[in-house]
Design an enzyme around this catalytic site. Structure first.
Site, PDB file in Angstrom:
ATOM      1  N   ASP A 103     -34.809  27.984  23.031  1.00  0.00           N
ATOM      2  CA  ASP A 103     -36.041  28.148  22.229  1.00  0.00           C
ATOM      3  C   ASP A 103     -36.298  29.443  21.866  1.00  0.00           C
ATOM      4  O   ASP A 103     -36.164  30.535  22.596  1.00  0.00           O
ATOM      5  CB  ASP A 103     -37.027  27.495  22.574  1.00  0.00           C
ATOM      6  CG  ASP A 103     -37.983  26.834  21.722  1.00  0.00           C
ATOM      7  OD1 ASP A 103     -37.749  26.877  20.438  1.00  0.00           O
ATOM      8  OD2 ASP A 103     -38.738  26.163  22.128  1.00  0.00           O
TER       9      ASP A 103
ATOM     10  N   HIS B  59     -39.744  31.484  19.255  1.00  0.00           N
ATOM     11  CA  HIS B  59     -40.711  31.609  18.271  1.00  0.00           C
ATOM     12  C   HIS B  59     -41.042  32.871  17.676  1.00  0.00           C
ATOM     13  O   HIS B  59     -41.027  33.884  18.323  1.00  0.00           O
ATOM     14  CB  HIS B  59     -42.165  30.993  18.894  1.00  0.00           C
ATOM     15  CG  HIS B  59     -42.041  29.531  19.260  1.00  0.00           C
ATOM     16  ND1 HIS B  59     -41.450  28.934  20.346  1.00  0.00           N
ATOM     17  CD2 HIS B  59     -42.015  28.340  18.403  1.00  0.00           C
ATOM     18  CE1 HIS B  59     -41.355  27.725  20.554  1.00  0.00           C
ATOM     19  NE2 HIS B  59     -41.863  27.391  19.213  1.00  0.00           N
TER      20      HIS B  59
ATOM     21  N   LYS C 284     -37.884  23.156   6.781  1.00  0.00           N
ATOM     22  CA  LYS C 284     -37.073  23.540   7.835  1.00  0.00           C
ATOM     23  C   LYS C 284     -35.579  23.413   7.456  1.00  0.00           C
ATOM     24  O   LYS C 284     -35.070  22.874   6.582  1.00  0.00           O
ATOM     25  CB  LYS C 284     -37.179  22.621   9.106  1.00  0.00           C
ATOM     26  CG  LYS C 284     -37.034  21.155   8.807  1.00  0.00           C
ATOM     27  CD  LYS C 284     -36.958  20.192  10.046  1.00  0.00           C
ATOM     28  CE  LYS C 284     -36.834  18.727   9.798  1.00  0.00           C
ATOM     29  NZ  LYS C 284     -36.791  17.930  10.987  1.00  0.00           N
TER      30      LYS C 284
ATOM     31  N   ARG D 104     -39.330  14.715  27.014  1.00  0.00           N
ATOM     32  CA  ARG D 104     -40.073  13.868  25.883  1.00  0.00           C
ATOM     33  C   ARG D 104     -39.460  12.289  26.458  1.00  0.00           C
ATOM     34  O   ARG D 104     -38.350  12.092  26.751  1.00  0.00           O
ATOM     35  CB  ARG D 104     -39.268  14.030  24.628  1.00  0.00           C
ATOM     36  CG  ARG D 104     -39.564  15.306  24.019  1.00  0.00           C
ATOM     37  CD  ARG D 104     -39.192  15.570  22.763  1.00  0.00           C
ATOM     38  NE  ARG D 104     -39.476  17.086  22.406  1.00  0.00           N
ATOM     39  CZ  ARG D 104     -39.060  17.742  21.484  1.00  0.00           C
ATOM     40  NH1 ARG D 104     -38.164  17.106  20.677  1.00  0.00           N
ATOM     41  NH2 ARG D 104     -39.169  19.087  21.331  1.00  0.00           N
TER      42      ARG D 104
ATOM     43  N   HIS E 264     -40.040  28.455  14.391  1.00  0.00           N
ATOM     44  CA  HIS E 264     -39.434  27.786  15.624  1.00  0.00           C
ATOM     45  C   HIS E 264     -37.923  27.718  15.152  1.00  0.00           C
ATOM     46  O   HIS E 264     -37.688  27.424  14.210  1.00  0.00           O
ATOM     47  CB  HIS E 264     -39.848  26.288  15.593  1.00  0.00           C
ATOM     48  CG  HIS E 264     -41.351  26.169  15.689  1.00  0.00           C
ATOM     49  ND1 HIS E 264     -41.938  25.541  16.914  1.00  0.00           N
ATOM     50  CD2 HIS E 264     -42.312  26.083  14.575  1.00  0.00           C
ATOM     51  CE1 HIS E 264     -43.306  25.361  16.317  1.00  0.00           C
ATOM     52  NE2 HIS E 264     -43.533  25.999  15.070  1.00  0.00           N
TER      53      HIS E 264
ATOM     54  N   GLN F 109     -33.970  23.819  25.702  1.00  0.00           N
ATOM     55  CA  GLN F 109     -33.956  24.043  24.378  1.00  0.00           C
ATOM     56  C   GLN F 109     -33.527  25.796  24.488  1.00  0.00           C
ATOM     57  O   GLN F 109     -34.153  26.551  25.359  1.00  0.00           O
ATOM     58  CB  GLN F 109     -35.036  23.966  23.321  1.00  0.00           C
ATOM     59  CG  GLN F 109     -35.442  22.580  23.110  1.00  0.00           C
ATOM     60  CD  GLN F 109     -36.904  22.709  22.319  1.00  0.00           C
ATOM     61  OE1 GLN F 109     -37.684  23.153  22.786  1.00  0.00           O
ATOM     62  NE2 GLN F 109     -36.839  21.791  21.339  1.00  0.00           N
TER      63      GLN F 109
ATOM     64  N   CYS G 234     -43.732  25.589  21.984  1.00  0.00           N
ATOM     65  CA  CYS G 234     -44.264  26.238  21.192  1.00  0.00           C
ATOM     66  C   CYS G 234     -45.809  26.964  21.826  1.00  0.00           C
ATOM     67  O   CYS G 234     -46.027  27.943  21.651  1.00  0.00           O
ATOM     68  CB  CYS G 234     -44.557  26.022  20.009  1.00  0.00           C
ATOM     69  SG  CYS G 234     -44.117  24.205  19.479  1.00  0.00           S
TER      70      CYS G 234
END
Length: 660
Positions: A400, A402, A486, A380, A534, A398, A351
């Site tokens: 991903d 945004h 979420k 991570r 997200h 991901q 992000c």
RNA sequence: GCUAGCGUAGCUCAAUCGGCAGAGCAGUUGAUUUGUAAUCAACAGGUUAGGAGUUCGAUUCUCCUCGCUAGCUCCA
């Protein structure tokens, strides 16, 4: 006088106090024998949500003295009955353990989705040798067929009783968790007495078949700082048949394990020399991943996302601004300090980098929603004990994106995200998933953002989910991230463990003045704060592929299969023709293999079958003459000779449709 | 991270009580030229996860480290 209303609408009246079992006897001796428990609904008393109070009670519990109750008797055919019986079986197991190991202390023994467990405090852990002893004792207890008997008393009386029995864990539970005057219940079965809410089966013989499955450790009340307990897992069924079906299903499921199949079919590897939880995609696995990337990318283009790329490492300050560092320091790889003292962090999320793009120039309301997408690689430092194949790793990518939008646009964007996730799930054939909406816990102060905005967002999220008719929609209060509500899409792996795949999260935190202070110029000429969403439909390519391997048991549909077709020559004489056919297929965009070994055709077929190749093409004299291939489909079996051009066209269509 | 279990050839697994580390598959080479789920043979493949200890002798017993597995805990 008590009026009992039965499910068929009929009514029975009782002058003296009765139990569900008595009611069952009134109806018939057979029913009385089969009654496991009962569901009692009292229309006159309402619960918190304004619904009539509904309680599951033991068959021998007494109904109220007067008034009206609706009563549904449960037999082993009812779903709820299995859970009750398993709970009783947990008691039976605990009783057996107490007989064998008198100095253990009881903690808790609830049911799970596939059985039950009981936690004990015990000096030495249980061994597998103990299993058969415990099972033998349980068999004895079940044969004794003693009834379960409910006993109620005041808290202080119960504490005295448990102290006398040396059950200090239970004493602590009562002392810390209950008010002085509360009444608690025990269930007694023979010499075994256990603090328990119930309900229970009438007597032990209702346990038809059971098995001790495994042991592990746990902690008192789930807190690692508390003392370690020994947990024994077991399962039980009303029927022996059901138990053995469950066990075979478990065995079958193990064969689908993506770690086993990933190794066998050379899809991926995790090597200690590379690092725990760091995945190396082998060529065949990489092809599958690439197909998923293509699928997602085509969706992104359709849905007006804009691609972007950003580095996997960046200055720590970026994550200090975002608030992730040092809050999540334990689960990040430590930063790298370079010569001039600058510190760089391997990014744990994308992000902040995406925010950089948003921030790269002033934004107008006219360009919102701005949807920035990247297959973002993150790292991570997950706890070592958590790592597992592809489903829990330390480095992953991901799918991903945004979305930066106005508050008014949130609902529409959220809807679009769900729609995309569903579309992707449908394409790969996932039907067995759950959706979980995680909302704010209003009593907690950990959340950021205006409560009014939260309320509005939560109700619009829920409305969208209801409108979209999501199967198994669950709303959980208190599970929201601190920055916003979420929606998560979860599926189960072959061992029944739940994994979160797709996720859609609203974020009021990162755009806020305390963080990145994002703005856009509204139609009123004023500066406004955007909302961030997200979202990742797959979650990560690693985890999704892991689940996908298990879903298909490595027998991938044509569009995903690493090797789509394999040409098998009958003998060396047809090598030239085989090569020609394979070249044509390759030219047509198919992933084709060619088996020119001097094996007999039977062996080549066998190898192709074992490798789970969707189509095998036998070529010999007949096919060469016809300009054809002898096709054998993984699903269809022998399909006869098909002209090469037609076969290629058929396969291309199957791939283009992503047929399952 | 915690608790427990496990770690032998690329893979799946043997090796009696502490006594010469072995098989199938895969691989390589050769022969065979084959019509829908295994052609035959030869060869090669090992610091028994790594390290230390006990012992005349350790895959086997003890300790440490690493890794894997299950559960717990965690999960932005």
């Amino acid at each position: 006088m008590l009026k009992v209303v039965l499910p068929d609408g009929s009514e029975k009246r009782f002058e003296k106090r009765v139990s569900p079992l008595d009611v069952a006897s009134e109806i018939g001796a057979g029913l009385a024998k089969a009654t496991v428990a009962a569901v009692m609904t009292t229309p006159e008393t309402l619960d918190e949500s304004g619904q009539p109070t509904r309680t599951v009670i033991s068959a021998t519990d007494l109904l109220p003295e007067s008034g009206v109750v609706e009563l549904r008797l449960l037999t082993k055919k009812d779903e709820e009955a299995l859970d009750i019986m398993r709970h009783s079986c947990a008691h039976i197991m605990a009783r057996a353990v107490m007989r064998l190991f008198p100095d253990v202390q009881l903690a808790f023994g609830p049911t799970t989705e596939t059985g039950f467990y009981y936690d004990f405090w015990k000096k030495e852990p249980f061994t597998e040798d103990d299993f058969s002893k415990i099972e033998a004792e349980m068999t004895k207890i079940i044969a004794e067929d003693e009834p379960f008997e409910r006993i109620e008393m005041k808290r202080d009386e119960a504490i005295a009783l448990l102290k006398g029995a040396g059950q200090t864990l239970k004493v602590e539970h009562l002392e810390t968790g209950l008010a002085e005057n509360e009444t608690v219940s025990f269930y007694r079965q023979g010499e075994f007495l256990d603090l328990c809410r119930g309900p229970h089966i009438p007597s032990a013989k209702f346990v038809g078949a059971f098995k001790i499955m495994s042991t592990s450790t746990s902690h008192w009340k789930g807190d690692v700082n508390n003392q370690a307990l020994c947990r024994v897992y077991g399962t039980a069924f009303f029927d022996k048949k059901d138990l053995s079906a469950f066990l075979t299903q478990l065995e079958e499921a193990k064969k689908r394990d993506h770690r086993v199949l990933g190794k066998k079919h050379e899809l991926f590897m995790v090597d200690p020399r590379v690092g725990s939880g760091l995945v190396v995609w082998l060529p065949k696995g990489a092809i599958i991943r690439k197909q998923l990337e293509n699928l997602i990318y085509s969706e992104l283009i359709k849905r007006d996302y804009q691609p972007m790329y950003s580095p996997v490492i960046c200055r720590v300050e970026l994550f200090e601004t975002s608030g992730h560092y040092p809050y999540y320091a334990d689960s990040q790889f430590p930063p790298i300090t370079v010569d001039d003292g600058d510190r760089y962090l391997l990014r744990p999320m994308n992000c902040p980098l995406h925010i950089m793009v948003y921030e790269s120039r002033p934004r107008s309301y006219r360009e919102l929603p701005l949807r920035l997408a990247e297959f973002g690689n993150v790292h991570r430092f997950e706890q070592s004990g958590e790592l597992s194949g592809l489903t829990r790793v330390r480095g992953f990518t991901q799918d991903d994106a945004h979305i930066f939008c106005t508050e008014e646009q949130v609902e529409e964007e959220f809807k679009n995200c769900i729609d995309m996730t569903l579309s992707v799930f449908r394409t790969v054939g996932f039907t067995d998933y759950e959706v979980r909406l995680s909302f704010r816990d209003w009593s907690s102060s950990k959340y950021v953002g205006d409560p009014e905005v939260w309320k509005k967002a939560q109700s619009s999220l829920e409305r969208v989910c209801r409108e979209m008719n999501l199967p198994k929609l669950d709303v959980v209060e208190g599970e929201a991230a601190f920055y916003g509500p979420k929606a998560d899409f979860t599926v189960r792996d072959c061992l029944g463990r739940k994994w979160q795949l797709g996720t859609i999260q609203l974020d009021y935190n990162l755009p806020s003045p305390q963080r990145f202070n994002l703005k856009y110029v509204g139609s009123d000429g004023e500066l406004h704060q955007p909302v961030m969403i997200h979202r990742a439909p797959l979650g990560s390519f690693e985890r999704f592929t892991g689940i996908l391997i298990e879903h298909f048991a490595a027998a991938f549909p044509l569009w995903l299969a690493p090797e789509q077709v394999r040409v098998l020559t009958i003998s060396e004489k047809y090598e030239e023709y085989g090569k020609q056919v394979a070249a044509r297929m390759k030219e047509a965009g198919l992933r084709v293999g060619l088996d020119l070994t001097s094996e007999k055709i039977g062996a080549k077929i066998r190898n192709g079958r074992n490798d789970l190749i969707p189509y095998l093409c036998v070529v010999g004299a007949k096919e060469e003459e016809l300009g054809a291939v002898g096709v054998r489909g993984r699903k269809q079996g022998e399909m006869g000779a098909i002209e090469v051009g037609k076969f290629i066209a058929d396969l291309q269509a199957e791939v283009a449709e992503r047929r399952l």
